[in-house]
Motif scaffolding. Structure first.
Motif, PDB file in Angstrom:
ATOM      1  N   GLY A 174      -6.512  16.745  -3.240  1.00 13.01           N
ATOM      2  CA  GLY A 174      -5.140  16.442  -2.829  1.00 13.01           C
ATOM      3  C   GLY A 174      -5.099  15.350  -1.772  1.00 13.01           C
ATOM      4  O   GLY A 174      -4.228  14.457  -1.806  1.00 13.01           O
ATOM      5  N   MET A 175      -6.056  15.423  -0.844  1.00 17.19           N
ATOM      6  CA  MET A 175      -6.138  14.387   0.195  1.00 17.19           C
ATOM      7  C   MET A 175      -6.457  13.028  -0.416  1.00 17.19           C
ATOM      8  O   MET A 175      -5.882  12.011  -0.035  1.00 17.19           O
ATOM      9  N   LYS A 176      -7.344  13.007  -1.389  1.00 15.57           N
ATOM     10  CA  LYS A 176      -7.692  11.742  -2.048  1.00 15.57           C
ATOM     11  C   LYS A 176      -6.473  11.115  -2.723  1.00 15.57           C
ATOM     12  O   LYS A 176      -6.242   9.912  -2.643  1.00 15.57           O
ATOM     13  N   GLN A 177      -5.696  11.945  -3.407  1.00 17.20           N
ATOM     14  CA  GLN A 177      -4.519  11.433  -4.109  1.00 17.20           C
ATOM     15  C   GLN A 177      -3.489  10.870  -3.129  1.00 17.20           C
ATOM     16  O   GLN A 177      -2.889   9.820  -3.377  1.00 17.20           O
ATOM     17  N   ARG A 178      -3.290  11.578  -2.020  1.00 13.90           N
ATOM     18  CA  ARG A 178      -2.336  11.094  -1.004  1.00 13.90           C
ATOM     19  C   ARG A 178      -2.805   9.766  -0.413  1.00 13.90           C
ATOM     20  O   ARG A 178      -2.000   8.844  -0.232  1.00 13.90           O
ATOM     21  N   LEU A 179      -4.096   9.666  -0.117  1.00 16.30           N
ATOM     22  CA  LEU A 179      -4.636   8.426   0.453  1.00 16.30           C
ATOM     23  C   LEU A 179      -4.530   7.272  -0.548  1.00 16.30           C
ATOM     24  O   LEU A 179      -4.172   6.149  -0.179  1.00 16.30           O
ATOM     25  N   GLN A 180      -4.831   7.556  -1.798  1.00 13.88           N
ATOM     26  CA  GLN A 180      -4.731   6.513  -2.820  1.00 13.88           C
ATOM     27  C   GLN A 180      -3.295   6.004  -2.951  1.00 13.88           C
ATOM     28  O   GLN A 180      -3.050   4.803  -3.092  1.00 13.88           O
ATOM     29  N   GLN A 181      -2.352   6.929  -2.917  1.00  9.70           N
ATOM     30  CA  GLN A 181      -0.948   6.523  -2.998  1.00  9.70           C
ATOM     31  C   GLN A 181      -0.537   5.699  -1.782  1.00  9.70           C
ATOM     32  O   GLN A 181       0.155   4.681  -1.911  1.00  9.70           O
ATOM     33  N   GLN A 182      -0.969   6.125  -0.590  1.00  6.92           N
ATOM     34  CA  GLN A 182      -0.636   5.387   0.632  1.00  6.92           C
ATOM     35  C   GLN A 182      -1.276   4.007   0.639  1.00  6.92           C
ATOM     36  O   GLN A 182      -0.666   3.026   1.089  1.00  6.92           O
ATOM     37  N   ILE A 183      -2.499   3.911   0.121  1.00  9.26           N
ATOM     38  CA  ILE A 183      -3.163   2.609   0.037  1.00  9.26           C
ATOM     39  C   ILE A 183      -2.405   1.681  -0.899  1.00  9.26           C
ATOM     40  O   ILE A 183      -2.199   0.498  -0.615  1.00  9.26           O
ATOM     41  N   GLN A 184      -1.984   2.221  -2.035  1.00 10.58           N
ATOM     42  CA  GLN A 184      -1.234   1.408  -2.994  1.00 10.58           C
ATOM     43  C   GLN A 184       0.082   0.923  -2.394  1.00 10.58           C
ATOM     44  O   GLN A 184       0.468  -0.246  -2.574  1.00 10.58           O
ATOM     45  N   GLU A 185       0.771   1.804  -1.678  1.00 13.19           N
ATOM     46  CA  GLU A 185       2.044   1.413  -1.057  1.00 13.19           C
ATOM     47  C   GLU A 185       1.834   0.340   0.009  1.00 13.19           C
ATOM     48  O   GLU A 185       2.594  -0.637   0.073  1.00 13.19           O
ATOM     49  N   ALA A 186       0.805   0.528   0.838  1.00 17.57           N
ATOM     50  CA  ALA A 186       0.528  -0.461   1.885  1.00 17.57           C
ATOM     51  C   ALA A 186       0.094  -1.786   1.278  1.00 17.57           C
ATOM     52  O   ALA A 186       0.511  -2.861   1.739  1.00 17.57           O
ATOM     53  N   GLN A 187      -0.723  -1.736   0.226  1.00 16.14           N
ATOM     54  CA  GLN A 187      -1.181  -2.966  -0.422  1.00 16.14           C
ATOM     55  C   GLN A 187      -0.018  -3.687  -1.093  1.00 16.14           C
ATOM     56  O   GLN A 187       0.078  -4.925  -1.058  1.00 16.14           O
ATOM     57  N   SER A 188       0.890  -2.918  -1.701  1.00 17.63           N
ATOM     58  CA  SER A 188       2.060  -3.513  -2.348  1.00 17.63           C
ATOM     59  C   SER A 188       2.951  -4.204  -1.321  1.00 17.63           C
ATOM     60  O   SER A 188       3.433  -5.321  -1.555  1.00 17.63           O
ATOM     61  N   ALA A 189       3.157  -3.544  -0.180  1.00 15.05           N
ATOM     62  CA  ALA A 189       3.973  -4.146   0.876  1.00 15.05           C
ATOM     63  C   ALA A 189       3.331  -5.410   1.414  1.00 15.05           C
ATOM     64  O   ALA A 189       4.006  -6.435   1.635  1.00 15.05           O
ATOM     65  N   LEU A 190       2.004  -5.373   1.594  1.00 13.16           N
ATOM     66  CA  LEU A 190       1.289  -6.555   2.077  1.00 13.16           C
ATOM     67  C   LEU A 190       1.361  -7.687   1.064  1.00 13.16           C
ATOM     68  O   LEU A 190       1.591  -8.854   1.417  1.00 13.16           O
ATOM     69  N   ASP A 191       1.173  -7.357  -0.228  1.00 14.59           N
ATOM     70  CA  ASP A 191       1.225  -8.386  -1.263  1.00 14.59           C
ATOM     71  C   ASP A 191       2.605  -9.045  -1.330  1.00 14.59           C
ATOM     72  O   ASP A 191       2.706 -10.267  -1.528  1.00 14.59           O
ATOM     73  N   ASN A 192       3.659  -8.251  -1.160  1.00 14.31           N
ATOM     74  CA  ASN A 192       5.008  -8.813  -1.188  1.00 14.31           C
ATOM     75  C   ASN A 192       5.216  -9.812  -0.048  1.00 14.31           C
ATOM     76  O   ASN A 192       5.804 -10.876  -0.247  1.00 14.31           O
ATOM     77  N   VAL A 193       4.726  -9.466   1.144  1.00 13.56           N
ATOM     78  CA  VAL A 193       4.860 -10.370   2.290  1.00 13.56           C
ATOM     79  C   VAL A 193       4.049 -11.646   2.066  1.00 13.56           C
ATOM     80  O   VAL A 193       4.525 -12.753   2.303  1.00 13.56           O
ATOM     81  N   LEU A 194       2.801 -11.484   1.594  1.00 13.39           N
ATOM     82  CA  LEU A 194       1.931 -12.648   1.402  1.00 13.39           C
ATOM     83  C   LEU A 194       2.414 -13.538   0.265  1.00 13.39           C
ATOM     84  O   LEU A 194       2.279 -14.757   0.320  1.00 13.39           O
ATOM     85  N   THR A 195       3.031 -12.924  -0.751  1.00 15.31           N
ATOM     86  CA  THR A 195       3.588 -13.726  -1.848  1.00 15.31           C
ATOM     87  C   THR A 195       4.743 -14.571  -1.352  1.00 15.31           C
ATOM     88  O   THR A 195       4.854 -15.774  -1.654  1.00 15.31           O
ATOM     89  N   ALA A 196       5.599 -13.948  -0.543  1.00 10.60           N
ATOM     90  CA  ALA A 196       6.714 -14.706   0.052  1.00 10.60           C
ATOM     91  C   ALA A 196       6.185 -15.780   0.983  1.00 10.60           C
ATOM     92  O   ALA A 196       6.743 -16.880   1.083  1.00 10.60           O
TER      93      ALA A 196
END
Length: 440
Positions: free
Chosen positions: A415-437
């Motif tokens: 369960g901890m792994k799944q939560r961390l994976q989801q949080q990593i994906q969300e943080a990476q998506s937010a970072l990618d959106n900023v860097l793309t802009a």
């Protein structure tokens, strides 16, 4: 008969000749006079002609020399909030993360919605400061009021915020301001997250602790020759100050279980700089602190210690940096990113590595007066002129991703792994959106 007619004709001709002669003479005199007058106007015109030109230039000059509004661009600049007519002196985020308050000597306090930071239009609500102006502003813990320091009144004034049916707010000042107690200029104020006390610090060595009704509970002598900065910790337990001396001093404000004020006791000191400290900042849980000094370094400290057992804070990192009188330092709520100002410039560092990651040079036209991360750590916000700059905290995103990836490798619970994976994906998506802009 003929002779008489001839004489009459001769007289008539003679009279006509005389009249013509007189007329010619008179015309000559008029022409001469006009010529003299024309020559006279000619001299005046030579003198006077430049005057209208000079006058016209004088009228146009202010328009040409008028200071243009500072235009600053950077790929990581999320927005610039512009509404104040004069330089912004202070900003503060509400504890619920929804609002940003700002004040200036235009006799207003502006309340901004943080959800509009990425929008094209940035609306704000205005609270008027009657017969004075605020130099400092702080939100109450419940985000339903704010306190201000009045420049001319040398006192604290409380404003209550009432939400209307249409979602806007009305602002009403308390009938009475706090009494005047400071003898020197006040440099900082704060209100504890617990709601139990208010702090005000002046440029001498005085810090006052107030209750919410304006009664002084305690007076602290910092013994730092002068105070340069002071703040209440996010947990609401501590007051810290720095100044001419090389250390940062921290006190605990103690209350009884019944809620009554007991005392202010010395908690711990941050010792290690070789020159006076400009400013400091806490992480959101008060377990980390950062300091910036005249010695040209910033330091990261572990303050999660048992100070009642005489345990001192741990110095985690010392990083060379550019600093100047009035430099401000900010630590992201999660303790992963460090923002630092020097003059009109801003730099961002990784707290984990100490590496310089971003530079915002010339972000303001005047010396930066405030530097703060928002409650969620998404933005770094600065003031230094009429505009409030909002920057993306990509340093924090990168650090969060690295930390979570390290935690993921050690995680044994599915369960901890799944939560961390989801949080990593969300943080990476937010970072990618900023860097793309940023690339666009």
């Amino acid at each position: 008969m003929e002779a008489a007619a001839l004489i009459a004709l001769s007289l008539l001709i003679g009279a006509l000749i005389l009249l013509v002669a007189v007329a010619i003479s008179k015309r000559k005199d008029e022409l001469s006079e006009q010529l003299e007058q024309k020559e006279g106007f000619g001299v005046e015109e030579n003198v006077a002609k430049p005057a209208p030109v000079k006058k016209q230039k004088a009228q146009q000059r202010p328009r040409k020399e008028r200071i243009q509004q500072h235009t600053f661009t950077h790929p990581l600049l999320a927005s610039s909030l512009k509404s104040h007519n004069t330089s912004v002196t202070c900003i503060d985020f509400s504890s619920n993360g929804k609002y940003l308050a700002s004040c200036a000597d235009d006799r207003t306090v502006r309340i901004w919605s943080t959800k509009d930071f990425l929008e094209r239009d940035h609306r704000c609500l205005r609270a008027n400061v009657e017969l004075d102006h605020a130099t400092l502003v702080r939100f109450s813990p419940d985000s339903r009021a704010f306190i201000t320091w009045l420049a001319n009144g040398d006192t604290i004034r409380i404003f209550k915020m009432t939400k209307k049916e249409d979602g806007t707010f009305s602002f009403k000042a308390n009938p009475e301001d706090f009494p005047q107690r400071h003898k020197a200029n006040v440099i900082d104020i704060g209100i504890a997250e617990t709601g139990k006390f208010i702090m005000s610090a002046s440029s001498d060595t005085t810090i006052l602790v107030w209750d919410l009704k304006g009664e002084v509970l305690a007076s602290i002598n910092t013994n730092q020759m002068t105070n340069s900065y002071a703040a209440i910790s996010p947990c609401g337990r501590f007051i810290a100050s720095c100044g001419f001396t090389t250390d940062v001093k921290v006190w605990e404000v103690c209350f009884a279980k019944s809620g009554e004020f007991k005392e202010v006791v010395r908690a711990f000191d941050l010792k290690g700089h070789s020159a006076g400290v400009h400013s400091f900042a806490f992480s959101n849980d008060s377990r980390r602190m950062v300091t910036v000094s005249k010695d040209g370094t910033w330091k990261l400290w572990d303050t999660d210690v048992e100070y009642k057992k005489q345990q001192d804070p741990y110095l985690l990192r010392t990083v060379p940096c550019k600093s100047s009188e009035g430099s401000r330092i900010a630590l992201s709520p999660d303790g992963r990113a460090v923002g630092l100002s020097s003059g009109c410039d801003i730099t961002m560092y990784s707290a984990a590595t100490g590496e310089l990651e971003e530079e915002f040079l010339g972000a303001h036209t005047e010396e930066i007066t405030n530097l703060k991360f928002d409650i969620n750590g998404r933005f770094l916000v600065s003031t230094g002129d009429r505009a409030i700059r909002v920057f993306h905290n990509v340093t924090g995103y990168r650090a969060a991703i690295l930390d979570m990836q390290a935690m993921l490798k050690k995680a044994s619970n599915e369960g901890m792994k799944q939560r961390l994976q989801q949080q990593i994906q969300e943080a990476q998506s937010a970072l990618d959106n900023v860097l793309t802009a940023r690339k666009d």
